[in-house]
Design a protein around this motif. Structure first.
Motif, PDB file in Angstrom:
ATOM      1  N   VAL A   1      80.417  46.381   0.103  1.00 25.52           N
ATOM      2  CA  VAL A   1      81.810  46.352  -0.370  1.00 25.52           C
ATOM      3  C   VAL A   1      82.686  45.751   0.731  1.00 25.52           C
ATOM      4  CG1 VAL A   1      83.783  47.722  -1.169  1.00 25.52           C
ATOM      5  CG2 VAL A   1      81.455  48.403  -1.824  1.00 25.52           C
ATOM      6  N   ALA A   2      82.489  46.236   1.965  1.00 24.50           N
ATOM      7  CA  ALA A   2      83.280  45.728   3.097  1.00 24.50           C
ATOM      8  C   ALA A   2      83.009  44.238   3.308  1.00 24.50           C
ATOM      9  CB  ALA A   2      82.944  46.526   4.355  1.00 24.50           C
ATOM     10  N   PHE A   3      81.744  43.836   3.192  1.00 23.59           N
ATOM     11  CA  PHE A   3      81.344  42.434   3.357  1.00 23.59           C
ATOM     12  C   PHE A   3      82.094  41.552   2.352  1.00 23.59           C
ATOM     13  CE2 PHE A   3      78.640  38.885   2.111  1.00 23.59           C
ATOM     14  CZ  PHE A   3      78.126  38.402   3.301  1.00 23.59           C
ATOM     15  N   LEU A   4      82.132  41.999   1.101  1.00 21.26           N
ATOM     16  CA  LEU A   4      82.781  41.191   0.043  1.00 21.26           C
ATOM     17  C   LEU A   4      84.301  41.210   0.187  1.00 21.26           C
ATOM     18  CD1 LEU A   4      80.476  42.320  -2.899  1.00 21.26           C
ATOM     19  CD2 LEU A   4      80.616  40.006  -1.943  1.00 21.26           C
ATOM     20  N   GLU A   5      84.843  42.362   0.586  1.00 16.50           N
ATOM     21  CA  GLU A   5      86.286  42.451   0.805  1.00 16.50           C
ATOM     22  C   GLU A   5      86.727  41.456   1.873  1.00 16.50           C
ATOM     23  OE1 GLU A   5      89.123  44.719  -0.367  1.00 16.50           O
ATOM     24  OE2 GLU A   5      87.760  44.035  -1.919  1.00 16.50           O
ATOM     25  N   ASP A   6      85.913  41.352   2.916  1.00 19.72           N
ATOM     26  CA  ASP A   6      86.217  40.442   4.017  1.00 19.72           C
ATOM     27  C   ASP A   6      86.248  38.982   3.538  1.00 19.72           C
ATOM     28  OD1 ASP A   6      86.580  39.861   6.812  1.00 19.72           O
ATOM     29  OD2 ASP A   6      84.538  39.059   6.768  1.00 19.72           O
ATOM     30  N   LEU A   7      85.499  38.713   2.472  1.00 22.69           N
ATOM     31  CA  LEU A   7      85.475  37.351   1.928  1.00 22.69           C
ATOM     32  C   LEU A   7      86.599  37.118   0.918  1.00 22.69           C
ATOM     33  CD1 LEU A   7      81.619  37.056   1.524  1.00 22.69           C
ATOM     34  CD2 LEU A   7      83.022  35.554   2.940  1.00 22.69           C
ATOM     35  N   GLY A   8      87.376  38.171   0.630  1.00 24.41           N
ATOM     36  CA  GLY A   8      88.566  38.008  -0.216  1.00 24.41           C
ATOM     37  C   GLY A   8      88.294  37.911  -1.708  1.00 24.41           C
ATOM     38  N   VAL A   9      87.239  38.595  -2.185  1.00 26.23           N
ATOM     39  CA  VAL A   9      86.975  38.549  -3.633  1.00 26.23           C
ATOM     40  C   VAL A   9      88.123  39.198  -4.408  1.00 26.23           C
ATOM     41  CG1 VAL A   9      84.450  38.483  -3.511  1.00 26.23           C
ATOM     42  CG2 VAL A   9      85.631  40.697  -3.476  1.00 26.23           C
ATOM     43  N   HIS A  10      88.296  38.775  -5.676  1.00 28.62           N
ATOM     44  CA  HIS A  10      89.387  39.300  -6.500  1.00 28.62           C
ATOM     45  C   HIS A  10      88.961  40.501  -7.334  1.00 28.62           C
ATOM     46  CE1 HIS A  10      92.204  36.157  -5.583  1.00 28.62           C
ATOM     47  NE2 HIS A  10      91.302  35.232  -5.859  1.00 28.62           N
ATOM     48  N   ALA A  11      87.664  40.801  -7.382  1.00 23.63           N
ATOM     49  CA  ALA A  11      87.176  41.900  -8.222  1.00 23.63           C
ATOM     50  C   ALA A  11      85.812  42.318  -7.698  1.00 23.63           C
ATOM     51  CB  ALA A  11      87.057  41.442  -9.669  1.00 23.63           C
ATOM     52  N   HIS A  12      85.341  43.454  -8.208  1.00 24.20           N
ATOM     53  CA  HIS A  12      83.982  43.902  -7.898  1.00 24.20           C
ATOM     54  C   HIS A  12      83.321  44.337  -9.196  1.00 24.20           C
ATOM     55  CE1 HIS A  12      84.563  44.023  -3.522  1.00 24.20           C
ATOM     56  NE2 HIS A  12      85.758  44.544  -3.752  1.00 24.20           N
ATOM     57  N   LYS A  13      82.004  44.243  -9.212  1.00 27.86           N
ATOM     58  CA  LYS A  13      81.239  44.709 -10.362  1.00 27.86           C
ATOM     59  C   LYS A  13      80.361  45.861  -9.916  1.00 27.86           C
ATOM     60  CE  LYS A  13      78.473  44.343 -14.140  1.00 27.86           C
ATOM     61  NZ  LYS A  13      77.321  43.472 -14.261  1.00 27.86           N
ATOM     62  N   VAL A  14      80.219  46.862 -10.790  1.00 27.16           N
ATOM     63  CA  VAL A  14      79.252  47.927 -10.543  1.00 27.16           C
ATOM     64  C   VAL A  14      78.065  47.675 -11.459  1.00 27.16           C
ATOM     65  CG1 VAL A  14      78.809  50.405 -10.573  1.00 27.16           C
ATOM     66  CG2 VAL A  14      81.121  49.561 -10.035  1.00 27.16           C
ATOM     67  N   ALA A  15      76.891  47.421 -10.879  1.00 24.77           N
ATOM     68  CA  ALA A  15      75.682  47.262 -11.698  1.00 24.77           C
ATOM     69  C   ALA A  15      75.353  48.596 -12.358  1.00 24.77           C
ATOM     70  CB  ALA A  15      74.526  46.825 -10.801  1.00 24.77           C
ATOM     71  N   SER A  16      74.730  48.533 -13.515  1.00 28.28           N
ATOM     72  CA  SER A  16      74.359  49.772 -14.231  1.00 28.28           C
ATOM     73  C   SER A  16      73.599  50.732 -13.320  1.00 28.28           C
ATOM     74  CB  SER A  16      73.492  49.429 -15.443  1.00 28.28           C
ATOM     75  OG  SER A  16      74.186  48.591 -16.333  1.00 28.28           O
TER      76      SER A  16
ATOM     77  N   LEU B   1      82.635  47.854 -14.693  1.00 30.92           N
ATOM     78  CA  LEU B   1      81.599  48.895 -14.651  1.00 30.92           C
ATOM     79  C   LEU B   1      80.608  48.700 -15.783  1.00 30.92           C
ATOM     80  CD1 LEU B   1      80.580  51.678 -13.533  1.00 30.92           C
ATOM     81  CD2 LEU B   1      82.102  52.756 -15.208  1.00 30.92           C
ATOM     82  N   SER B   2      79.366  48.407 -15.436  1.00 25.04           N
ATOM     83  CA  SER B   2      78.316  48.257 -16.443  1.00 25.04           C
ATOM     84  C   SER B   2      77.689  49.609 -16.730  1.00 25.04           C
ATOM     85  CB  SER B   2      77.246  47.290 -15.948  1.00 25.04           C
ATOM     86  OG  SER B   2      77.242  46.140 -16.732  1.00 25.04           O
ATOM     87  N   THR B   3      77.335  49.827 -18.009  1.00 27.34           N
ATOM     88  CA  THR B   3      76.960  51.178 -18.442  1.00 27.34           C
ATOM     89  C   THR B   3      75.510  51.284 -18.933  1.00 27.34           C
ATOM     90  OG1 THR B   3      77.893  50.605 -20.589  1.00 27.34           O
ATOM     91  CG2 THR B   3      79.328  51.796 -19.058  1.00 27.34           C
ATOM     92  N   GLY B   4      74.665  50.290 -18.592  1.00 24.19           N
ATOM     93  CA  GLY B   4      73.262  50.394 -18.986  1.00 24.19           C
ATOM     94  C   GLY B   4      72.588  51.564 -18.280  1.00 24.19           C
TER      95      GLY B   4
END
Ligand SMILES: C=C(OP(=O)(O)O)C(=O)O
Length: 290
Positions: free
Chosen positions: A115-130, A151-154
């Motif tokens: 999460v920290a790695f992606l935040e540092d790259l300035g992403v606009h959203a995050h996905k939660v895998a099932s 949020l994926s719900t599989g």
């Protein structure tokens, strides 16, 4: 209710947001990832998605030492997980290429350092895998970013989904119905979960993350009101790697986006009207009552 990812607003009657899931189908090769970004852009997708892991945290312990035949020789599952991860510079190259092609990019972080790695790259959203839906530490870290969370719900029970949403809140949430089999059989798609999730979580936009072969089920999801559709993409379904077989090739993705737009225009507004174009057939076919 709508959510925002970069410049795109999702939900509220807007065109379905199409996410081309590159996942691990780049097989650890940045040039292949960039070609897949081109495929997504050429097809008219809205975003490309990746998966980001810290392998020594995200790989279940019982899987780590299992040997795996790979294009790079025999290695343990953990070594393979390292082999297909991109570093920061590689993600910057990917991010630049996605932006150049007019696409949003984001990823599913599979552990908190990611999460920290992606935040540092300035992403606009995050996905939660099932698979991560029950990882409340990860969900809290994502909630605390203040970004839109998909949020994926599989592979999850309704109780587990309720608990995840208790952690995430509903304000910046996009829920995705999913069944986590690769490829998924139609009899396990259970698309009526799309309206069921909408009813259970009023105001939360609901989309669909698909792993089926072909297009019909994803198109039916849009007809049932899915506000976003995510599908894996590949250059070639016969390539080595676990997700290629359940992925769309370039023409498949082009047809998906084309057909989603046709369905959206065909759904209309549910208000009965006589179209101008019906007047001539009416004059020809309808008898005037005596
Ligand atoms: C596996 C993932 O998602 P889903 O559960 O929607 O397939 C992912 O986003 O990494």
């Amino acid at each position: 209710m709508t959510v925002t990812i970069g410049s795109r607003v999702i939900g509220g009657g807007r065109p379905a947001y199409v996410i081309a899931e590159i996942g691990l189908n780049h097989n650890g090769d940045v040039e292949l990832a960039k070609r897949l970004i081109d495929v997504a852009a050429d097809a008219g997708a809205d975003a490309v998605k990746f998966q980001k892991r810290t392998p020594e945290i995200a790989t279940p312990e019982h899987m780590r030492d299992i040997p795996r035949e790979t294009p790079w020789g025999t290695m343990t599952y953990l070594e393979y997980r390292y082999r297909v991860e991109f570093d920061r510079d590689q993600y910057i190259e990917i991010s630049d290429h996605a932006m150049l092609r007019g696409l949003e990019w984001f990823a599913s972080p599979w552990d908190e350092p990611s999460v920290a790695f992606l935040e540092d790259l300035g992403v606009h959203a995050h996905k939660v895998a099932s698979a991560s839906l029950t990882d409340h530490g990860l969900l809290r870290a994502l909630r605390d970013t203040g970004k839109t969370v998909i949020l994926s719900t599989g592979m999850s029970t309704m109780d587990e989904i309720d608990a995840a949403i208790d952690v995430l809140g509903t304000e910046r949430l996009l829920l995705m119905h999913a069944t986590s089999t690769y490829p998924m059989e139609p009899g396990e798609a259970n698309l009526r979960m799309i309206p069921a999730l909408r009813e259970r979580f009023p105001g939360v936009p609901v989309g669909y993350s698909g792993h089926e072969r072909g297009l019909q089920i994803s198109l039916a999801a849009v007809a049932l009101g899915a506000v976003a559709v995510e599908r894996h993409i590949t250059l070639d379904r016969t390539m080595w790697g676990s997700d290629h077989a359940a992925s769309l090739e370039p023409t498949g993705l082009q047809h998906l986006v084309r057909d989603i737009r046709v369905i959206e225009s065909a759904l209309g507004d549910g208000v009965k009207r006589v179209y101008q174009s019906e007047l001539a057939p009416m004059a020809k076919l309808r008898r005037v009552p005596a």
